[in-house]
Design a protein around this motif. Structure first.
Motif, PDB file in Angstrom:
ATOM      1  N   GLU A 143      44.319  31.194  32.051  1.00  0.00           N
ATOM      2  CA  GLU A 143      43.236  31.359  33.017  1.00  0.00           C
ATOM      3  C   GLU A 143      43.596  30.704  34.344  1.00  0.00           C
ATOM      4  OE1 GLU A 143      41.758  30.044  29.894  1.00  0.00           O
ATOM      5  OE2 GLU A 143      40.939  31.933  29.189  1.00  0.00           O
ATOM      6  N   GLY A 144      44.263  29.537  34.265  1.00  0.00           N
ATOM      7  CA  GLY A 144      44.699  28.874  35.484  1.00  0.00           C
ATOM      8  C   GLY A 144      45.693  29.729  36.256  1.00  0.00           C
ATOM      9  N   PHE A 145      46.599  30.380  35.553  1.00  0.00           N
ATOM     10  CA  PHE A 145      47.569  31.288  36.160  1.00  0.00           C
ATOM     11  C   PHE A 145      46.856  32.460  36.831  1.00  0.00           C
ATOM     12  CE2 PHE A 145      50.686  34.885  35.094  1.00  0.00           C
ATOM     13  CZ  PHE A 145      51.367  34.754  36.303  1.00  0.00           C
ATOM     14  N   THR A 146      45.857  33.008  36.134  1.00  0.00           N
ATOM     15  CA  THR A 146      45.092  34.134  36.681  1.00  0.00           C
ATOM     16  C   THR A 146      44.322  33.714  37.924  1.00  0.00           C
ATOM     17  OG1 THR A 146      44.841  35.026  34.442  1.00  0.00           O
ATOM     18  CG2 THR A 146      43.383  35.915  36.141  1.00  0.00           C
ATOM     19  N   MET A 147      43.710  32.517  37.879  1.00  0.00           N
ATOM     20  CA  MET A 147      42.982  32.004  39.038  1.00  0.00           C
ATOM     21  C   MET A 147      43.908  31.818  40.235  1.00  0.00           C
ATOM     22  SD  MET A 147      40.490  29.080  37.476  1.00  0.00           S
ATOM     23  CE  MET A 147      39.269  29.466  36.222  1.00  0.00           C
ATOM     24  N   ALA A 148      45.117  31.327  39.976  1.00  0.00           N
ATOM     25  CA  ALA A 148      46.079  31.095  41.060  1.00  0.00           C
ATOM     26  C   ALA A 148      46.422  32.403  41.764  1.00  0.00           C
ATOM     27  CB  ALA A 148      47.337  30.435  40.508  1.00  0.00           C
ATOM     28  N   ILE A 149      46.653  33.455  40.989  1.00  0.00           N
ATOM     29  CA  ILE A 149      46.953  34.767  41.574  1.00  0.00           C
ATOM     30  C   ILE A 149      45.765  35.274  42.370  1.00  0.00           C
ATOM     31  CG2 ILE A 149      47.513  37.174  41.077  1.00  0.00           C
ATOM     32  CD1 ILE A 149      48.992  36.194  38.593  1.00  0.00           C
ATOM     33  N   MET A 153      46.018  35.996  46.365  1.00  0.00           N
ATOM     34  CA  MET A 153      46.070  37.411  46.745  1.00  0.00           C
ATOM     35  C   MET A 153      44.713  37.969  47.137  1.00  0.00           C
ATOM     36  SD  MET A 153      48.911  38.876  44.069  1.00  0.00           S
ATOM     37  CE  MET A 153      49.198  40.304  45.112  1.00  0.00           C
ATOM     38  N   GLY A 154      43.642  37.219  46.850  1.00  0.00           N
ATOM     39  CA  GLY A 154      42.306  37.653  47.252  1.00  0.00           C
ATOM     40  C   GLY A 154      41.713  38.752  46.399  1.00  0.00           C
ATOM     41  N   PHE A 155      42.269  38.956  45.201  1.00  0.00           N
ATOM     42  CA  PHE A 155      41.728  39.963  44.301  1.00  0.00           C
ATOM     43  C   PHE A 155      40.663  39.346  43.403  1.00  0.00           C
ATOM     44  CE2 PHE A 155      46.177  41.928  44.557  1.00  0.00           C
ATOM     45  CZ  PHE A 155      45.806  42.729  45.637  1.00  0.00           C
ATOM     46  N   LYS A 156      39.768  40.180  42.882  1.00  0.00           N
ATOM     47  CA  LYS A 156      38.737  39.682  41.985  1.00  0.00           C
ATOM     48  C   LYS A 156      39.372  39.148  40.701  1.00  0.00           C
ATOM     49  CE  LYS A 156      34.952  42.662  43.565  1.00  0.00           C
ATOM     50  NZ  LYS A 156      33.958  43.678  43.161  1.00  0.00           N
ATOM     51  N   PHE A 157      38.803  38.042  40.219  1.00  0.00           N
ATOM     52  CA  PHE A 157      39.352  37.376  39.043  1.00  0.00           C
ATOM     53  C   PHE A 157      39.452  38.329  37.853  1.00  0.00           C
ATOM     54  CE2 PHE A 157      38.878  35.216  35.010  1.00  0.00           C
ATOM     55  CZ  PHE A 157      39.835  34.233  35.070  1.00  0.00           C
ATOM     56  N   ASN A 159      39.651  41.495  37.686  1.00  0.00           N
ATOM     57  CA  ASN A 159      40.667  42.534  37.849  1.00  0.00           C
ATOM     58  C   ASN A 159      42.059  41.974  37.580  1.00  0.00           C
ATOM     59  OD1 ASN A 159      38.793  44.478  38.534  1.00  0.00           O
ATOM     60  ND2 ASN A 159      38.973  44.113  40.735  1.00  0.00           N
ATOM     61  N   VAL A 160      42.317  40.779  38.095  1.00  0.00           N
ATOM     62  CA  VAL A 160      43.608  40.140  37.858  1.00  0.00           C
ATOM     63  C   VAL A 160      43.757  39.810  36.371  1.00  0.00           C
ATOM     64  CG1 VAL A 160      45.094  38.166  38.410  1.00  0.00           C
ATOM     65  CG2 VAL A 160      43.653  39.173  40.181  1.00  0.00           C
ATOM     66  N   LYS A 161      42.658  39.393  35.742  1.00  0.00           N
ATOM     67  CA  LYS A 161      42.676  39.047  34.323  1.00  0.00           C
ATOM     68  C   LYS A 161      43.121  40.235  33.484  1.00  0.00           C
ATOM     69  CE  LYS A 161      41.681  36.653  30.564  1.00  0.00           C
ATOM     70  NZ  LYS A 161      42.643  35.652  30.085  1.00  0.00           N
ATOM     71  N   VAL A 162      42.597  41.409  33.810  1.00  0.00           N
ATOM     72  CA  VAL A 162      42.975  42.623  33.074  1.00  0.00           C
ATOM     73  C   VAL A 162      44.471  42.888  33.236  1.00  0.00           C
ATOM     74  CG1 VAL A 162      42.709  45.130  32.947  1.00  0.00           C
ATOM     75  CG2 VAL A 162      40.692  43.678  33.194  1.00  0.00           C
ATOM     76  N   VAL A 163      44.962  42.767  34.469  1.00  0.00           N
ATOM     77  CA  VAL A 163      46.383  43.023  34.743  1.00  0.00           C
ATOM     78  C   VAL A 163      47.267  42.016  34.012  1.00  0.00           C
ATOM     79  CG1 VAL A 163      48.164  43.074  36.532  1.00  0.00           C
ATOM     80  CG2 VAL A 163      45.924  44.100  36.978  1.00  0.00           C
ATOM     81  N   VAL A 164      46.890  40.737  34.083  1.00  0.00           N
ATOM     82  CA  VAL A 164      47.683  39.693  33.424  1.00  0.00           C
ATOM     83  C   VAL A 164      47.695  39.900  31.913  1.00  0.00           C
ATOM     84  CG1 VAL A 164      47.819  37.228  32.909  1.00  0.00           C
ATOM     85  CG2 VAL A 164      47.370  37.985  35.245  1.00  0.00           C
ATOM     86  N   ASP A 165      46.514  40.167  31.329  1.00  0.00           N
ATOM     87  CA  ASP A 165      46.437  40.407  29.884  1.00  0.00           C
ATOM     88  C   ASP A 165      47.320  41.586  29.484  1.00  0.00           C
ATOM     89  OD1 ASP A 165      44.737  38.310  29.479  1.00  0.00           O
ATOM     90  OD2 ASP A 165      42.935  39.522  29.170  1.00  0.00           O
ATOM     91  N   LEU A 235      36.142  33.505  43.927  1.00  0.00           N
ATOM     92  CA  LEU A 235      37.260  34.430  44.104  1.00  0.00           C
ATOM     93  C   LEU A 235      36.766  35.860  44.154  1.00  0.00           C
ATOM     94  CD1 LEU A 235      39.785  32.737  41.672  1.00  0.00           C
ATOM     95  CD2 LEU A 235      40.012  32.879  44.146  1.00  0.00           C
ATOM     96  N   GLU A 236      35.773  36.191  43.338  1.00  0.00           N
ATOM     97  CA  GLU A 236      35.242  37.542  43.346  1.00  0.00           C
ATOM     98  C   GLU A 236      34.472  37.826  44.629  1.00  0.00           C
ATOM     99  OE1 GLU A 236      33.115  38.385  39.796  1.00  0.00           O
ATOM    100  OE2 GLU A 236      34.835  37.987  38.478  1.00  0.00           O
ATOM    101  N   GLY A 237      33.836  36.784  45.168  1.00  0.00           N
ATOM    102  CA  GLY A 237      33.081  36.964  46.391  1.00  0.00           C
ATOM    103  C   GLY A 237      33.963  37.246  47.599  1.00  0.00           C
ATOM    104  N   MET A 238      35.246  36.916  47.509  1.00  0.00           N
ATOM    105  CA  MET A 238      36.172  37.159  48.627  1.00  0.00           C
ATOM    106  C   MET A 238      36.292  38.647  48.926  1.00  0.00           C
ATOM    107  SD  MET A 238      39.191  34.444  47.685  1.00  0.00           S
ATOM    108  CE  MET A 238      40.264  35.025  49.002  1.00  0.00           C
ATOM    109  N   ASP A 239      36.228  39.478  47.883  1.00  0.00           N
ATOM    110  CA  ASP A 239      36.348  40.912  48.069  1.00  0.00           C
ATOM    111  C   ASP A 239      35.048  41.526  48.579  1.00  0.00           C
ATOM    112  OD1 ASP A 239      38.897  40.897  47.322  1.00  0.00           O
ATOM    113  OD2 ASP A 239      38.628  41.816  45.356  1.00  0.00           O
ATOM    114  N   GLU A 240      33.944  40.842  48.303  1.00  0.00           N
ATOM    115  CA  GLU A 240      32.652  41.416  48.644  1.00  0.00           C
ATOM    116  C   GLU A 240      32.230  41.032  50.056  1.00  0.00           C
ATOM    117  OE1 GLU A 240      30.181  39.931  45.612  1.00  0.00           O
ATOM    118  OE2 GLU A 240      31.194  41.033  44.003  1.00  0.00           O
ATOM    119  N   GLY A 241      32.832  39.927  50.597  1.00  0.00           N
ATOM    120  CA  GLY A 241      32.436  39.421  51.896  1.00  0.00           C
ATOM    121  C   GLY A 241      33.077  40.163  53.043  1.00  0.00           C
TER     122      GLY A 241
END
Length: 241
Positions: A143-149, A153-157, A159-165, A235-241
């Motif tokens: 999860e820490g790795f996913t949060m770092a990405i 990169m400014g992507f929603k958590f 979405n990155v979680k799905v890619v990492v998994d 992190l998710e709010g970055m895409d919405e703002g």
């Protein structure tokens, strides 16, 4: 991270470690179900089968790699407190061996029995993740790795979680096919776990978490949102703002 009394710190650490134990027991049930382990543990499991090393050793090695990736991605933004992930990863690694020893070769016959074993695994994993997230200590390495990405990169958590998994599972599949010419530890249960655990956590959170957070932080109304949840929402709010 909210300040706590010494007693509350002990309670928070206890529930965090208890969460890791539940997760490890979930891994043991998923392994014995023979329907595939969760995405997080799929790569360590395949590596353990390939190398012959103990699952605990492979969990610690893979999780430590995720921590190194966090440091490389975040650089000066990496919080040194997150090095505690190494300690908790080591505890979790040894729990995987211990719980597999406790469960032994126990398995329910027939495919229906395998599904029951998988269902038990999913419940244990969901409870375990809830416990270690809600006590607000440090994230586990993946999860820490996913949060770092997400942060860089400014992507929603999620979405990155799905890619990492998916990436971790793909690496496990490639390694398994290359060495064994068949899938080892990755089956339909891996996919089911990935889909169902999050939904089950949402169901279990309301009845389970208030009493635990009262013990950890005092009154539930005064308890902060766990650090991981706040970081994910930010992190998710970055895409919405």
């Amino acid at each position: 991270m909210k300040k706590s009394s010494p007693t509350q710190w002990v309670i928070r650490i206890f529930f965090y470690v208890l969460g890791l134990f539940f997760m490890a027991m979930g891994v043991a049930f998923s392994v014995n179900s023979n329907l595939g382990v969760s995405p997080v543990n799929s790569l360590p499991y395949v590596i353990s089968q390939v190398s012959g090393a103990a699952l605990s050793t492979c969990v610690i090695a893979v999780f430590s790699t995720y921590i190194v990736f966090q440091i490389l991605i975040l650089r000066r933004e990496f919080n040194p407190i997150n090095l505690l992930q190494i300690v908790f990863s080591t505890i979790f690694g040894y729990f995987t061996d211990f719980t597999k020893w406790l469960l032994g070769d126990f398995a329910l016959p027939t495919y229906a029995g395998q599904l029951v074993m998988l269902a038990i695994s999913i419940v244990l994993v969901a409870v375990g993740v809830l416990l270690y997230i809600e006590v607000d200590l440090v994230p586990m390495p993946m999860e820490g790795f996913t949060m770092a990405i997400s942060k860089k990169m400014g992507f929603k958590f999620h979405n990155v979680k799905v890619v990492v998994d998916c990436a971790v599972v793909v690496v496990g599949i490639v390694l398994s096919l290359t060495v064994f010419h068949t899938l080892v530890g990755i089956r339909e249960g891996t996919v089911i776990t990935a889909i169902v655990v999050g939904k089950l956590m949402a169901i279990l959170k309301k009845p389970l978490m208030p009493p635990i957070r009262r013990l950890c932080f005092g009154e539930a109304a005064d308890a902060p949102e766990p650090k991981e949840v706040k970081e994910m929402e930010a992190l998710e709010g970055m895409d919405e703002g």
